[in-house]
Design a protein around this motif. Structure first.
Motif, PDB file in Angstrom:
ATOM      1  N   GLU A  98      73.948 -30.766  84.891  1.00 49.07           N
ATOM      2  CA  GLU A  98      75.132 -31.618  84.817  1.00 49.07           C
ATOM      3  C   GLU A  98      75.159 -32.376  83.490  1.00 49.07           C
ATOM      4  OE1 GLU A  98      78.640 -33.591  86.334  1.00 49.07           O
ATOM      5  OE2 GLU A  98      77.565 -31.750  86.860  1.00 49.07           O
ATOM      6  N   PHE A  99      74.008 -32.867  83.074  1.00 51.09           N
ATOM      7  CA  PHE A  99      73.906 -33.582  81.797  1.00 51.09           C
ATOM      8  C   PHE A  99      74.256 -32.653  80.633  1.00 51.09           C
ATOM      9  CE2 PHE A  99      71.190 -34.605  78.121  1.00 51.09           C
ATOM     10  CZ  PHE A  99      71.635 -35.894  77.844  1.00 51.09           C
ATOM     11  N   ARG A 100      73.695 -31.449  80.637  1.00 45.77           N
ATOM     12  CA  ARG A 100      73.977 -30.499  79.565  1.00 45.77           C
ATOM     13  C   ARG A 100      75.460 -30.176  79.487  1.00 45.77           C
ATOM     14  NH1 ARG A 100      68.972 -26.306  80.757  1.00 45.77           N
ATOM     15  NH2 ARG A 100      67.392 -27.381  79.487  1.00 45.77           N
ATOM     16  N   SER A 101      76.077 -29.993  80.637  1.00 43.43           N
ATOM     17  CA  SER A 101      77.498 -29.669  80.671  1.00 43.43           C
ATOM     18  C   SER A 101      78.339 -30.775  80.035  1.00 43.43           C
ATOM     19  CB  SER A 101      77.933 -29.440  82.122  1.00 43.43           C
ATOM     20  OG  SER A 101      79.333 -29.236  82.208  1.00 43.43           O
ATOM     21  N   LYS A 102      78.020 -32.019  80.338  1.00 39.77           N
ATOM     22  CA  LYS A 102      78.792 -33.138  79.798  1.00 39.77           C
ATOM     23  C   LYS A 102      78.542 -33.327  78.310  1.00 39.77           C
ATOM     24  CE  LYS A 102      79.311 -35.639  84.143  1.00 39.77           C
ATOM     25  NZ  LYS A 102      79.046 -36.879  84.902  1.00 39.77           N
ATOM     26  N   ILE A 103      77.304 -33.139  77.866  1.00 38.74           N
ATOM     27  CA  ILE A 103      76.999 -33.232  76.439  1.00 38.74           C
ATOM     28  C   ILE A 103      77.734 -32.128  75.682  1.00 38.74           C
ATOM     29  CG2 ILE A 103      75.191 -32.835  74.725  1.00 38.74           C
ATOM     30  CD1 ILE A 103      75.057 -35.627  75.715  1.00 38.74           C
ATOM     31  N   ARG A 104      77.719 -30.910  76.228  1.00 44.64           N
ATOM     32  CA  ARG A 104      78.401 -29.794  75.571  1.00 44.64           C
ATOM     33  C   ARG A 104      79.899 -30.064  75.451  1.00 44.64           C
ATOM     34  NH1 ARG A 104      76.872 -26.228  78.821  1.00 44.64           N
ATOM     35  NH2 ARG A 104      74.994 -25.638  77.686  1.00 44.64           N
ATOM     36  N   ALA A 105      80.477 -30.610  76.507  1.00 44.60           N
ATOM     37  CA  ALA A 105      81.904 -30.908  76.480  1.00 44.60           C
ATOM     38  C   ALA A 105      82.221 -31.962  75.426  1.00 44.60           C
ATOM     39  CB  ALA A 105      82.370 -31.380  77.859  1.00 44.60           C
ATOM     40  N   LEU A 106      81.320 -32.928  75.290  1.00 47.89           N
ATOM     41  CA  LEU A 106      81.545 -34.007  74.310  1.00 47.89           C
ATOM     42  C   LEU A 106      81.439 -33.454  72.885  1.00 47.89           C
ATOM     43  CD1 LEU A 106      82.158 -37.015  74.664  1.00 47.89           C
ATOM     44  CD2 LEU A 106      79.745 -37.471  74.245  1.00 47.89           C
ATOM     45  N   VAL A 107      80.458 -32.590  72.645  1.00 49.07           N
ATOM     46  CA  VAL A 107      80.311 -31.990  71.321  1.00 49.07           C
ATOM     47  C   VAL A 107      81.536 -31.142  70.979  1.00 49.07           C
ATOM     48  CG1 VAL A 107      78.970 -30.338  69.974  1.00 49.07           C
ATOM     49  CG2 VAL A 107      77.788 -32.032  71.366  1.00 49.07           C
ATOM     50  N   GLU A 108      82.021 -30.381  71.955  1.00 51.42           N
ATOM     51  CA  GLU A 108      83.195 -29.560  71.712  1.00 51.42           C
ATOM     52  C   GLU A 108      84.443 -30.406  71.458  1.00 51.42           C
ATOM     53  OE1 GLU A 108      83.344 -27.144  75.176  1.00 51.42           O
ATOM     54  OE2 GLU A 108      81.758 -25.766  74.489  1.00 51.42           O
ATOM     55  N   LYS A 109      84.513 -31.560  72.092  1.00 48.67           N
ATOM     56  CA  LYS A 109      85.663 -32.446  71.910  1.00 48.67           C
ATOM     57  C   LYS A 109      85.710 -33.031  70.516  1.00 48.67           C
ATOM     58  CE  LYS A 109      87.727 -36.733  73.739  1.00 48.67           C
ATOM     59  NZ  LYS A 109      87.608 -37.783  74.768  1.00 48.67           N
ATOM     60  N   TYR A 110      84.553 -33.488  70.023  1.00 47.42           N
ATOM     61  CA  TYR A 110      84.521 -34.180  68.746  1.00 47.42           C
ATOM     62  C   TYR A 110      84.103 -33.286  67.576  1.00 47.42           C
ATOM     63  CZ  TYR A 110      85.030 -38.485  71.398  1.00 47.42           C
ATOM     64  OH  TYR A 110      85.490 -39.480  72.232  1.00 47.42           O
ATOM     65  N   GLY A 111      83.651 -32.063  67.887  1.00 48.26           N
ATOM     66  CA  GLY A 111      83.223 -31.172  66.816  1.00 48.26           C
ATOM     67  C   GLY A 111      81.748 -31.301  66.538  1.00 48.26           C
ATOM     68  N   ALA A 112      81.150 -30.198  66.117  1.00 45.13           N
ATOM     69  CA  ALA A 112      79.708 -30.170  65.872  1.00 45.13           C
ATOM     70  C   ALA A 112      79.351 -31.021  64.654  1.00 45.13           C
ATOM     71  CB  ALA A 112      79.233 -28.730  65.680  1.00 45.13           C
TER      72      ALA A 112
ATOM     73  N   MET B  34      80.423 -42.294  78.527  1.00 41.13           N
ATOM     74  CA  MET B  34      79.320 -42.550  79.452  1.00 41.13           C
ATOM     75  C   MET B  34      78.809 -41.232  80.028  1.00 41.13           C
ATOM     76  SD  MET B  34      78.060 -42.977  82.697  1.00 41.13           S
ATOM     77  CE  MET B  34      79.424 -43.136  83.849  1.00 41.13           C
ATOM     78  N   ILE B  35      77.523 -40.971  79.826  1.00 40.23           N
ATOM     79  CA  ILE B  35      76.862 -39.806  80.406  1.00 40.23           C
ATOM     80  C   ILE B  35      75.512 -40.261  80.939  1.00 40.23           C
ATOM     81  CG2 ILE B  35      75.947 -37.488  80.028  1.00 40.23           C
ATOM     82  CD1 ILE B  35      77.867 -37.154  77.718  1.00 40.23           C
ATOM     83  N   TYR B  36      75.311 -40.158  82.234  1.00 42.26           N
ATOM     84  CA  TYR B  36      74.052 -40.606  82.826  1.00 42.26           C
ATOM     85  C   TYR B  36      72.872 -39.773  82.323  1.00 42.26           C
ATOM     86  CZ  TYR B  36      76.752 -43.326  86.223  1.00 42.26           C
ATOM     87  OH  TYR B  36      77.593 -44.235  86.816  1.00 42.26           O
ATOM     88  N   SER B  37      71.762 -40.440  82.047  1.00 46.78           N
ATOM     89  CA  SER B  37      70.532 -39.724  81.698  1.00 46.78           C
ATOM     90  C   SER B  37      70.080 -38.886  82.895  1.00 46.78           C
ATOM     91  CB  SER B  37      69.435 -40.706  81.304  1.00 46.78           C
ATOM     92  OG  SER B  37      69.749 -41.365  80.103  1.00 46.78           O
ATOM     93  N   PRO B  38      69.563 -37.687  82.643  1.00 48.66           N
ATOM     94  CA  PRO B  38      69.211 -36.801  83.758  1.00 48.66           C
ATOM     95  C   PRO B  38      67.780 -36.986  84.246  1.00 48.66           C
ATOM     96  CG  PRO B  38      68.940 -35.622  81.719  1.00 48.66           C
ATOM     97  CD  PRO B  38      69.421 -37.017  81.342  1.00 48.66           C
ATOM     98  N   ILE B  39      67.518 -36.467  85.417  1.00 50.80           N
ATOM     99  CA  ILE B  39      66.161 -36.340  85.937  1.00 50.80           C
ATOM    100  C   ILE B  39      65.853 -34.858  86.114  1.00 50.80           C
ATOM    101  CG2 ILE B  39      66.179 -38.558  87.139  1.00 50.80           C
ATOM    102  CD1 ILE B  39      66.665 -36.939  89.759  1.00 50.80           C
ATOM    103  N   ASP B  40      64.571 -34.546  86.153  1.00 53.36           N
ATOM    104  CA  ASP B  40      64.148 -33.164  86.426  1.00 53.36           C
ATOM    105  C   ASP B  40      64.249 -32.950  87.939  1.00 53.36           C
ATOM    106  OD1 ASP B  40      63.030 -30.675  86.620  1.00 53.36           O
ATOM    107  OD2 ASP B  40      61.230 -31.150  85.451  1.00 53.36           O
ATOM    108  N   PHE B  41      65.470 -32.731  88.390  1.00 55.72           N
ATOM    109  CA  PHE B  41      65.753 -32.699  89.819  1.00 55.72           C
ATOM    110  C   PHE B  41      64.937 -31.641  90.551  1.00 55.72           C
ATOM    111  CE2 PHE B  41      68.450 -30.846  93.238  1.00 55.72           C
ATOM    112  CZ  PHE B  41      68.354 -31.894  94.126  1.00 55.72           C
ATOM    113  N   GLU B  42      64.845 -30.453  89.994  1.00 56.40           N
ATOM    114  CA  GLU B  42      64.126 -29.376  90.680  1.00 56.40           C
ATOM    115  C   GLU B  42      62.660 -29.726  90.890  1.00 56.40           C
ATOM    116  OE1 GLU B  42      65.514 -26.898  92.139  1.00 56.40           O
ATOM    117  OE2 GLU B  42      67.497 -27.483  91.378  1.00 56.40           O
TER     118      GLU B  42
END
Length: 257
Positions: A243-257, A66-74
């Motif tokens: 925050e979204f990018r960080s979680k996606i990156r962690a998931l890619v690193e976990k399962y491999g590119a 589960m990774i929440y979709s992001p908003i353009d917070f800034e």
């Protein structure tokens, strides 16, 4: 959810479009088989909310991350600098499955100013039931939408969805939400009566049913509530793009590119 929404949309079509409804019903089993076949080829699922992950488990029999979709917070946080005005806001496509009719009815009965941003096939029907206090603003530019978010007293969120970006965009702009308290919004918003709302950290007033009466009761609760614009924006910051990018990156690193 997409198939269910399409079914509802076609079912609500005028009589001269009933042929499309029959064709859709005929093809629905085929669509389901194709969907399940495609899902079988997925290595890892990502759900945009816990409600989405529950649906993946229910329909595909698979677990998901589960990774929440992001908003353009800034971008939306700039709404904090915009002074408030005396109106409520809805931002939505004007489609039947968005369930806007009971909100139009509620505000017409209550006589409170409501501004609706968006266009869609249900616009004519909604205009027909709206009182003079309900304004249909059509489509807005990004700058004008940001201003509307910042100016509004509250943003009203009517549908039952697995997620929903509009409440988060509103809160990022320092504007609280009045929402149907079901499914995805329960994960992203904090009702004023929730223990987590202590210290001015509430972000929303929830109502339980999609009826004018229940929404009017929520409007009355809203009138008694106090929200902190800075804390609203702080809450929305948890759903920012970094925050979204960080979680996606962690998931890619976990399962491999």
């Amino acid at each position: 959810d997409a198939i269910l929404k399409l079914r509802e949309k076609v079912a609500a079509a005028p009589a001269d479009r009933k042929l499309k409804h029959r064709v859709f019903q005929f093809l629905l089993p085929y669509f389901k088989r194709r969907d399940l076949a495609a899902a079988a080829g997925v290595d890892h699922f990502i759900g945009i909310s816990q409600a989405s992950c529950d649906g993946i488990r229910q329909f595909y029999g698979r677990e998901s991350n589960m990774i929440y979709s992001p908003i353009d917070f800034e971008h939306f946080r700039a709404g904090l600098a915009i002074p408030k005005k005396d109106y409520f806001l809805i931002v939505s496509r004007l489609e039947r499955w968005k369930s806007l009719d009971y909100a139009v009815q509620a505000f017409t009965q209550a006589g409170l100013p409501l501004r609706i941003v968006g266009r869609g096939e249900d616009e004519a029907r909604l205009r027909g039931m709206a009182g003079p206090n309900v304004e249909f603003a059509g489509s807005l530019s990004d700058a004008d939408l940001l201003r509307a978010y910042g100016e509004a007293r509250a943003v009203v969120f009517t549908p039952e969805l697995e997620y929903g970006l509009v409440p988060l965009e509103a809160v990022a702009a320092g504007t609280p939400v009045i929402a149907l308290g079901k499914r995805g919004v329960l994960e992203t918003m904090v009702d004023i009566d929730d223990p987590r709302a202590a210290g001015g950290r509430g972000t929303a007033v929830f109502f339980k049913e999609q009826t004018p009466d229940d929404l009017i009761r929520a409007l009355r609760r809203f009138e008694q509530a106090v929200f902190d614009r800075a804390k609203l924006a702080e809450h929305a910051g948890r759903f920012a793009i970094p925050e979204f990018r960080s979680k996606i990156r962690a998931l890619v690193e976990k399962y491999g590119a």
